[in-house]
Design a protein around this motif. Sequence first.
Motif, mmCIF file in Angstrom:
data_model
loop_
_atom_site.group_PDB
_atom_site.id
_atom_site.type_symbol
_atom_site.label_atom_id
_atom_site.label_comp_id
_atom_site.label_asym_id
_atom_site.label_seq_id
_atom_site.Cartn_x
_atom_site.Cartn_y
_atom_site.Cartn_z
ATOM 1 N N LYS A 1 -13.542 -21.083 35.551
ATOM 2 C CA LYS A 1 -13.302 -22.565 35.448
ATOM 3 C C LYS A 1 -12.876 -23.022 36.864
ATOM 4 C CE LYS A 1 -11.195 -22.892 31.348
ATOM 5 N NZ LYS A 1 -9.283 -23.412 30.534
ATOM 6 N N ARG A 2 -12.113 -22.367 37.487
ATOM 7 C CA ARG A 2 -11.867 -22.921 38.371
ATOM 8 C C ARG A 2 -12.010 -22.130 40.116
ATOM 9 N NH1 ARG A 2 -6.646 -20.681 38.123
ATOM 10 N NH2 ARG A 2 -7.460 -19.165 39.378
ATOM 11 N N THR A 3 -13.212 -21.231 39.720
ATOM 12 C CA THR A 3 -13.234 -20.684 41.011
ATOM 13 C C THR A 3 -14.649 -20.514 41.334
ATOM 14 O OG1 THR A 3 -12.932 -18.352 40.660
ATOM 15 C CG2 THR A 3 -11.599 -19.756 42.098
ATOM 16 N N ARG B 1 -16.966 -17.375 43.441
ATOM 17 C CA ARG B 1 -17.841 -16.652 44.760
ATOM 18 C C ARG B 1 -18.482 -15.903 44.791
ATOM 19 N NH1 ARG B 1 -14.609 -11.010 43.736
ATOM 20 N NH2 ARG B 1 -14.914 -12.441 40.811
ATOM 21 N N LYS C 1 -13.199 -7.987 52.318
ATOM 22 C CA LYS C 1 -12.140 -8.221 51.361
ATOM 23 C C LYS C 1 -12.340 -7.136 50.727
ATOM 24 C CE LYS C 1 -8.644 -9.699 47.990
ATOM 25 N NZ LYS C 1 -9.500 -9.862 46.720
ATOM 26 N N MET D 1 -15.321 -5.409 39.175
ATOM 27 C CA MET D 1 -15.025 -6.740 40.072
ATOM 28 C C MET D 1 -15.038 -7.974 39.694
ATOM 29 S SD MET D 1 -15.094 -4.759 42.555
ATOM 30 C CE MET D 1 -15.220 -5.319 44.244
ATOM 31 N N GLY D 2 -14.804 -8.086 38.389
ATOM 32 C CA GLY D 2 -13.640 -9.519 38.128
ATOM 33 C C GLY D 2 -15.377 -10.449 37.295
ATOM 34 N N GLU E 1 -11.974 -17.737 24.834
ATOM 35 C CA GLU E 1 -11.060 -17.755 26.181
ATOM 36 C C GLU E 1 -12.280 -17.246 27.589
ATOM 37 O OE1 GLU E 1 -10.786 -13.379 24.323
ATOM 38 O OE2 GLU E 1 -11.420 -15.602 22.769
ATOM 39 N N GLU F 1 -14.462 -19.557 28.279
ATOM 40 C CA GLU F 1 -15.214 -20.285 28.815
ATOM 41 C C GLU F 1 -15.357 -21.147 29.399
ATOM 42 O OE1 GLU F 1 -13.626 -23.611 25.251
ATOM 43 O OE2 GLU F 1 -13.742 -24.904 27.055
ATOM 44 N N ARG G 1 -17.215 -19.623 32.152
ATOM 45 C CA ARG G 1 -17.220 -18.513 33.060
ATOM 46 C C ARG G 1 -18.216 -18.105 33.472
ATOM 47 N NH1 ARG G 1 -13.274 -14.095 34.563
ATOM 48 N NH2 ARG G 1 -14.731 -13.711 34.911
#
Lengths: 409, 244
Positions: free
Chosen positions: B47-49, B51, B74, B110-111, B210, B212, B214
């Motif tokens: 939603k926000r990022t 990567r 990182k 890894m997300g 939940e 949404e 992505r």
Amino acid sequence: MKPYISIALKNIYNNKGRTIVTILLSSLSTAILVFITAFMDGEHKIMLKNAVELYPGYIQITNKDFRDNPSFDNLIENSTSLVEKVKENDNVSSTSQRFETFVLFSSDTKSVGAMIVGIEPENEKINSKLEQSLLKGKYLENKDKNFLYIGNELAKKLKIKVGDTISFVGTGADYSFCADNLIIKGIFQTGLFEFDSTSSFVNKKYFDEVFVSENLSTHIIIKPKDIDNAQFLSDEISKILPKELDSQSWKEFMKTLVEAMELDGIFGYITVGIFFIVIFFVILIYTLLSVYSRIKEIGILRAIGTKKREIFSMLLFESVVLSFISILIGGIIGAFLAYYFNINPIELGAEFEEQFKQYGLASTALPTDFNVFNILRDMLIMFILCVGSTLYPIVKVNSFKPVEAINHV
Amino acid sequence: MSRYILLILGTTVFLWATSANEIIKKVEDNLNGKSLDMKISMIVHTKRTKRTMKLQSLSIGKTKSFMKVLYPKKDKGITFLKIENTMWQYVPKIERVIKIPASMMLQSWMGSDFTNDDLVRESSISDDYFQKLIFQNNDIYTIELLPKDESTVVWGKVIMNISKKYYLPVKVDYFDEDGELIRILYYKDIKKYGERFYPSYWEMLPQTKEKEGRKTIMTVQSAIFDKEIKSSYFTKRALKRYSK
């Protein structure tokens, strides 16, 4: 002055024994009621206060969806500028930003999942009891890097002590993979087992680097200047928040605890109620006996032409005067006790400590609640009770015929 | 007479069943090769990022797999190893090897929206599922996969659309045990790598509320099939050794 009033006053004055016993009985009951109420309310207040001040805080700002779905999609964005905006309200005493998440800690021997929170150490000193709960080592500082402040039970589970290093793996705010080594700086114990076994804290500045959470937080905690004003202030703050955020006072987000306390209060009042039924009957029986002992006197009064109504008024007036004096004395004694133990809390001693911890109380000192409204309310209840309990004996004795009454043994 | 009809019907059903199994085997072979050395770039949208990650994946068939994160800085040097049914992760920053238990196989890798299982291909569609061909036209086969009782896979049902031309998946729908659609994986942009064809663009779209907003896109930067891969990659020591 009507004649029955002067007779009533004379009766009170002349029968000193009876007057003193009645006043003693009623005033003692009043004092007990006032004190018990103050004690019970005080206990509930301190439990709530402790629970609120320990960590949750009086007012929390979160994303509206965060409580139901605490994912990183539901964060507070631009939280630093938001805090500045919130601080403009004159009723705000202090604020602090937090970022809560769960990670897997792993020491040399053990791996345990737990909560890690990025906090602003200086602000948190005011908004929570974290610093006061320090057990070993030191509390965090604003310039700290990878230092961890960890709950005692969690430290025990991980078998670590101050100065040891521990690793964690978790997920950052951008869902990236995070891992680092942390040095144990301090160990805290709040007495709340749940909290001590699942919580740990690091400086938010460091946290933000690792968890990519710059200018993001999960909670903003607000302490109002007047803590009784929390609900009002929370509503005020809600108005200036962006629409995806929400401000709640402790009464809302700690609803279960508040309700548990209310339920406990109800049980308390039931107990007190039973106590009063007993008092009611004691006074009733005592009045009945004392009125019966005066039955001859009442018979003579009736025989010389005093009306039934006048005798009723006379006896009732006696009862009102005695009750009034009693609740005044009792009320003052009770109020004094409530006030005294409000300033000098009752110390229950170490043997109660374990029990207290279950209720989330860190200390065993219980201040009573000094509330004038409650004291007056209790005094009124006692007044009605005392007068009420004399009604039956008065009516009963008045139902005798004069001749019967004079000859009554 | 009716007996013959039954017999014929029975044989057709049987034939369909075997052909479904054959199709899946062919698909698996096309996806895994004898061995595969791949460089992948992965973009995770939330939603926000947004990567980007880059990684190298080495695998032999479907049993052994080694992975290494190359980018971002990182995460650089994080390695994964899967042998048979066990998976490990090495994190250079904390110098630790973490064993990823079977219960974590469906957790996000890894997300991203891919699971650990997707990345190391622990469960096998040919061994762990009953396959059934439910539809076909000129271009695609549609195969329904239902988990076998004894297998440990967690999907309740998988529907796979397979290109007839390449024997490669086009679209895969994943359902949970309640029959709810959880995610859709699209394989696009089939390219030729050496002798083999391989989808170079994978798009994972979670369907639950939940998640949404992505999605995760994986693009294949390079792929070398069937070359000799050093067996030293598939030992626990490799996790640390090849991390640098």
